[in-house]
Design a protein around this motif. Structure first.
Motif, PDB file in Angstrom:
ATOM      1  N   LEU A  75       6.790 -14.122   3.313  1.00  0.00           N
ATOM      2  CA  LEU A  75       6.680 -13.461   1.896  1.00  0.00           C
ATOM      3  C   LEU A  75       6.490 -11.865   2.791  1.00  0.00           C
ATOM      4  O   LEU A  75       5.939 -11.832   3.758  1.00  0.00           O
ATOM      5  N   ILE A  76       6.999 -10.851   1.682  1.00  0.00           N
ATOM      6  CA  ILE A  76       7.025  -9.562   2.643  1.00  0.00           C
ATOM      7  C   ILE A  76       6.806  -8.723   1.201  1.00  0.00           C
ATOM      8  O   ILE A  76       6.732  -9.093   0.350  1.00  0.00           O
ATOM      9  N   SER A  77       5.977  -7.957   1.452  1.00  0.00           N
ATOM     10  CA  SER A  77       5.920  -7.004   0.464  1.00  0.00           C
ATOM     11  C   SER A  77       5.633  -5.125   1.105  1.00  0.00           C
ATOM     12  O   SER A  77       5.341  -5.034   2.502  1.00  0.00           O
ATOM     13  N   CYS A  78       5.886  -4.257   0.058  1.00  0.00           N
ATOM     14  CA  CYS A  78       5.297  -2.894   0.554  1.00  0.00           C
ATOM     15  C   CYS A  78       4.440  -2.381  -0.274  1.00  0.00           C
ATOM     16  O   CYS A  78       4.426  -2.425  -1.370  1.00  0.00           O
ATOM     17  N   SER A  79       4.708  -0.946  -0.033  1.00  0.00           N
ATOM     18  CA  SER A  79       3.330  -0.759  -1.165  1.00  0.00           C
ATOM     19  C   SER A  79       3.546   1.192  -1.130  1.00  0.00           C
ATOM     20  O   SER A  79       4.402   1.693   0.062  1.00  0.00           O
ATOM     21  N   ARG A  82       3.027   3.319   2.256  1.00  0.00           N
ATOM     22  CA  ARG A  82       4.748   3.377   3.125  1.00  0.00           C
ATOM     23  C   ARG A  82       4.093   2.375   4.185  1.00  0.00           C
ATOM     24  O   ARG A  82       4.885   2.759   5.378  1.00  0.00           O
ATOM     25  N   THR A  83       3.305   1.098   3.941  1.00  0.00           N
ATOM     26  CA  THR A  83       4.162   0.423   5.112  1.00  0.00           C
ATOM     27  C   THR A  83       4.272  -0.988   4.216  1.00  0.00           C
ATOM     28  O   THR A  83       4.431  -1.169   2.912  1.00  0.00           O
ATOM     29  N   PHE A  84       5.062  -1.866   4.905  1.00  0.00           N
ATOM     30  CA  PHE A  84       5.213  -3.277   4.849  1.00  0.00           C
ATOM     31  C   PHE A  84       4.665  -4.277   5.712  1.00  0.00           C
ATOM     32  O   PHE A  84       4.113  -3.972   6.351  1.00  0.00           O
ATOM     33  N   ILE A  85       4.376  -5.237   4.855  1.00  0.00           N
ATOM     34  CA  ILE A  85       4.312  -6.174   5.611  1.00  0.00           C
ATOM     35  C   ILE A  85       4.685  -7.513   5.750  1.00  0.00           C
ATOM     36  O   ILE A  85       5.028  -8.193   4.518  1.00  0.00           O
TER      37      ILE A  85
END
Length: 245
Positions: A75-79, A82-85
């Motif tokens: 799973l990928i997320s961005c916020s 200014r990061t993505f995980i």
């Protein structure tokens, strides 16, 4: 919100889809979506959500986008931080955090083969990063590196991308809050220009200037027509230059 292509087995033996949601609480929540069954065992139109794992904590601002991988259980997320995980949603843990980036990512996804992650930024910018794993389907992400190819193959054709490092916008064209090129620049009481939507949201939660952190007497903002014209002229020049390259 996004739903995984795979199903997971839950305690009562049912198979459930994995669903991820994210919002303004900086948290990604995982759910199990279970399709209802009629008395004869056939699928019905009813469905229910059950908690599908521990909340995913790692972002320090609101979640802009969450997307499951296409072939792997990632799973990928961005916020807005200014990061993505990249996450392991089965084990409810973070595998790799990238950033903070110089720009705010508004959307993210995996490539069709899950070998790249991509993030979309305002202004037509797209960045993509290569994922390196040990080759196992559920393996941990070992590293993410910034791609250096000028194109990426998608649906059999080459699609050009503009990298973040290619931007050279004058600093005065960037909103102090979002650090992105302004579309509707407005002037606040502190004399600084901001993106209208960004400063409006700021003033909903603060009584101070985002630039000086000092109290403001008025939250009235005025459209900066001169700056908007300069940004439009510069943007047209960039598009013309890119088309001639």
């Amino acid at each position: 919100m996004d739903m995984a292509a795979y199903r997971v087995s839950i305690s009562n033996g049912d198979a459930a889809f994995h669903v991820a949601t994210g919002g303004y609480d900086n948290t990604i929540k995982l759910w199990h979506l279970i399709a209802g069954k009629s008395a004869g065992g056939r699928s019905s139109s009813s469905a229910k959500f059950l908690p599908g794992g521990a909340p995913l904590l790692g972002h320090s601002a609101d979640i802009c986008s969450v997307r499951f991988a296409n072939q792997t259980k990632l799973l990928i997320s961005c916020s807005s931080d200014r990061t993505f995980i990249v996450w392991d949603p089965i084990r409810s843990c973070a595998l790799k955090r990238v950033g903070p980036l110089t720009k705010y990512a508004r959307s993210c996804c995996f490539s069709s083969d899950d070998q790249y992650v991509m993030a979309g930024f305002s202004g037509g910018l797209v960045g993509f990063w290569k994922i390196l794993t040990d080759g196992e389907e559920d393996s941990a992400v070992q590293s993410i590196t910034v791609g250096r190819d000028s194109t990426m193959m998608n649906a059999g054709r080459a699609v050009p991308f503009q990298f973040l490092d290619d931007t050279n916008a004058p600093e005065e064209f960037l909103c102090p809050i979002t650090q992105e090129i302004m579309r509707e620049p407005v002037v606040a009481e502190d004399g600084k220009s901001y993106e209208k939507a960004a400063i409006s949201l700021w003033f909903q939660k603060h009584d101070t200037s985002p630039h000086t952190n000092l109290p403001v007497r008025s939250k009235v903002v005025l459209l900066n027509l001169n700056l908007k014209a300069l940004i439009s002229k510069w943007s047209l020049l960039q598009e013309r230059t890119a088309s001639e390259a």
